[in-house]
Design an enzyme around this catalytic site. Structure first.
Site, short mmCIF file in Angstrom:
data_model
loop_
_atom_site.label_atom_id
_atom_site.label_comp_id
_atom_site.label_asym_id
_atom_site.label_seq_id
_atom_site.Cartn_x
_atom_site.Cartn_y
_atom_site.Cartn_z
N LYS A 13 0.84 -1.21 0.00
CA LYS A 13 0.00 0.00 0.00
C LYS A 13 0.87 1.25 0.00
CE LYS A 13 -2.02 -1.07 3.93
NZ LYS A 13 -1.38 -2.36 4.26
N ARG A 122 11.92 -5.79 5.54
CA ARG A 122 11.73 -4.35 5.28
C ARG A 122 12.68 -3.52 6.13
NH1 ARG A 122 5.91 -1.64 5.65
NH2 ARG A 122 5.90 -2.66 7.69
N ARG A 153 11.21 -1.44 11.53
CA ARG A 153 10.06 -0.99 12.31
C ARG A 153 9.82 -1.92 13.49
NH1 ARG A 153 5.06 0.43 8.34
NH2 ARG A 153 3.96 -0.83 9.87
N ARG A 164 -0.60 -8.87 13.50
CA ARG A 164 -1.17 -7.86 12.58
C ARG A 164 -2.02 -8.53 11.50
NH1 ARG A 164 4.16 -5.11 10.79
NH2 ARG A 164 2.90 -3.91 9.35
P1 AP5 Z 1 4.90 -1.56 1.99
O1 AP5 Z 1 4.60 -0.76 0.77
O2 AP5 Z 1 5.62 -0.90 3.12
O3 AP5 Z 1 3.56 -2.31 2.47
P2 AP5 Z 1 2.29 -1.73 3.24
O4 AP5 Z 1 1.10 -2.44 2.67
O5 AP5 Z 1 2.28 -0.25 3.24
O6 AP5 Z 1 2.61 -2.37 4.67
P3 AP5 Z 1 2.58 -1.74 6.12
O7 AP5 Z 1 3.26 -2.76 7.01
O8 AP5 Z 1 3.10 -0.35 6.17
O9 AP5 Z 1 1.06 -1.76 6.38
P4 AP5 Z 1 0.34 -1.77 7.69
O10 AP5 Z 1 -1.02 -1.57 7.16
O11 AP5 Z 1 0.51 -2.94 8.58
O12 AP5 Z 1 1.08 -0.59 8.51
P5 AP5 Z 1 0.63 0.88 8.86
O13 AP5 Z 1 1.84 1.71 8.92
O14 AP5 Z 1 -0.52 1.33 8.04
O15 AP5 Z 1 5.73 -2.86 1.53
C1 AP5 Z 1 6.24 -3.78 2.48
C2 AP5 Z 1 7.65 -4.26 2.05
O16 AP5 Z 1 7.55 -5.01 0.84
C3 AP5 Z 1 8.64 -3.13 1.77
O17 AP5 Z 1 9.91 -3.56 2.17
C4 AP5 Z 1 8.58 -2.96 0.24
O18 AP5 Z 1 9.81 -2.46 -0.26
C5 AP5 Z 1 8.31 -4.39 -0.20
N1 AP5 Z 1 7.47 -4.51 -1.41
C6 AP5 Z 1 6.29 -3.88 -1.64
N2 AP5 Z 1 5.78 -4.28 -2.84
C7 AP5 Z 1 6.67 -5.19 -3.33
C8 AP5 Z 1 6.71 -5.97 -4.52
N3 AP5 Z 1 5.74 -5.91 -5.43
N4 AP5 Z 1 7.78 -6.78 -4.70
C9 AP5 Z 1 8.77 -6.86 -3.78
N5 AP5 Z 1 8.80 -6.14 -2.63
C10 AP5 Z 1 7.74 -5.32 -2.41
O19 AP5 Z 1 0.05 0.67 10.35
C11 AP5 Z 1 0.89 0.35 11.44
C12 AP5 Z 1 0.08 0.34 12.73
O20 AP5 Z 1 -0.49 1.65 12.97
C13 AP5 Z 1 -1.13 -0.61 12.78
O21 AP5 Z 1 -0.76 -1.92 13.14
C14 AP5 Z 1 -2.01 0.08 13.82
O22 AP5 Z 1 -1.55 -0.17 15.13
C15 AP5 Z 1 -1.80 1.56 13.52
N6 AP5 Z 1 -2.77 2.10 12.55
C16 AP5 Z 1 -2.49 2.64 11.32
N7 AP5 Z 1 -3.62 3.02 10.70
C17 AP5 Z 1 -4.64 2.73 11.55
C18 AP5 Z 1 -6.05 2.87 11.46
N8 AP5 Z 1 -6.64 3.37 10.36
N9 AP5 Z 1 -6.79 2.45 12.51
C19 AP5 Z 1 -6.23 1.93 13.63
N10 AP5 Z 1 -4.90 1.76 13.77
C20 AP5 Z 1 -4.10 2.15 12.73
#
Ligand code: AP5
Length: 208
Positions: A13, A122, A153, A164
């Protein structure tokens, strides 16, 4: 264009939202990034969010909704935006529908094994916010963009990733049916190469 990027942790994402936001000139609104910034800055919000995030649990809806409502007041949101990681519960999606219009929801599909590989490998740069994977880094400690020292992270530890994923299945996956019913859902595989996935994302959203 007001977009939502949906999908399990590690689906890509953030990777694709960053790129599309630069290409369209609209902001990427990552609630995860906003919460991590609040933790770094030691604000009240950050103090409240930290325990939930470190455990891989969701931060309470009212905290996230307040943060998003305030963010949408900023002038850069007037021409559209990309939500990355928001909404994450039905309550958040229903509240959002009451204060903004969404044009499309992009749902990235990736299986759990690949997610574990991606997230354990990552690395993020605290200086420029770049996100990388150790498979593609010549030096896993140095940011290839700005030379900063890369970090992992706190929630990318294996057991936290597994929690998660289970939180995602329980609390966020129901949003797929919610947005499908509204005719807004566009699903694409997030399992291929980054560039190929990005082209599929743009095609699904009708972005030339
Ligand atoms: P990346 O693009 O970083 O993936 P992502 O889907 O953004 O993953 P996140 O771990 O950031 O999502 P998340 O939803 O768990 O975390 P968030 O920060 O929102 O890609 C991942 C890796 O793969 C990278 O190394 C990238 O280089 C690689 N990659 C990507 N695509 C690739 C491909 N095609 N081929 C090869 N490699 C690839 O949330 C964190 C925490 O915050 C949550 O757990 C929660 O506690 C809180 N939080 C955030 N938003 C909310 C909300 N709305 N409500 C409640 N709590 C929330």
């Amino acid at each position: 264009m007001n977009l939502i990027f949906l999908g399990p942790p590690g689906a890509g994402k953030g990777t694709h939202a960053t790129r599309l936001s630069q290409e369209l000139g609209i902001p990427q609104i990552s609630t995860g990034d906003m919460l991590r910034r609040a933790i770094r800055e030691g604000t009240q919000l950050g103090l409240r969010a930290k325990g939930y995030m470190d455990a891989g649990e969701l931060v309470p809806d009212e905290v996230v909704l307040q943060m998003v409502r305030e963010r949408l007041q900023a002038p850069d949101c007037q021409g559209g935006y990309i939500f990355d990681g928001f909404p994450r519960t039905l309550a958040q999606a229903e509240a959002l529908a009451a204060f903004t219009r969404i044009d499309a929801v992009l749902n990235l599909e990736v299986d759990d094994e690949l997610i574990l590989h991606r997230l354990t490998g990552r690395r993020v740069c605290p200086e420029c916010s770049g996100t990388f994977h150790i498979d593609y880094l010549s030096d896993p400690q140095v940011c290839p963009t700005c030379g900063g020292r890369l970090a992992q992270r706190a929630d990318d530890a294996r057991d936290t990733i597994l929690n998660r994923l289970s939180v995602y299945r329980r609390q966020t996956e129901p949003l797929i049916a919610f947005y499908r019913q509204k005719g807004l859902l566009r699903s694409v595989s997030g399992a291929g190469k980054v560039d190929d996935n990005y082209l599929a994302v743009k095609a699904a959203l009708g972005v030339p």
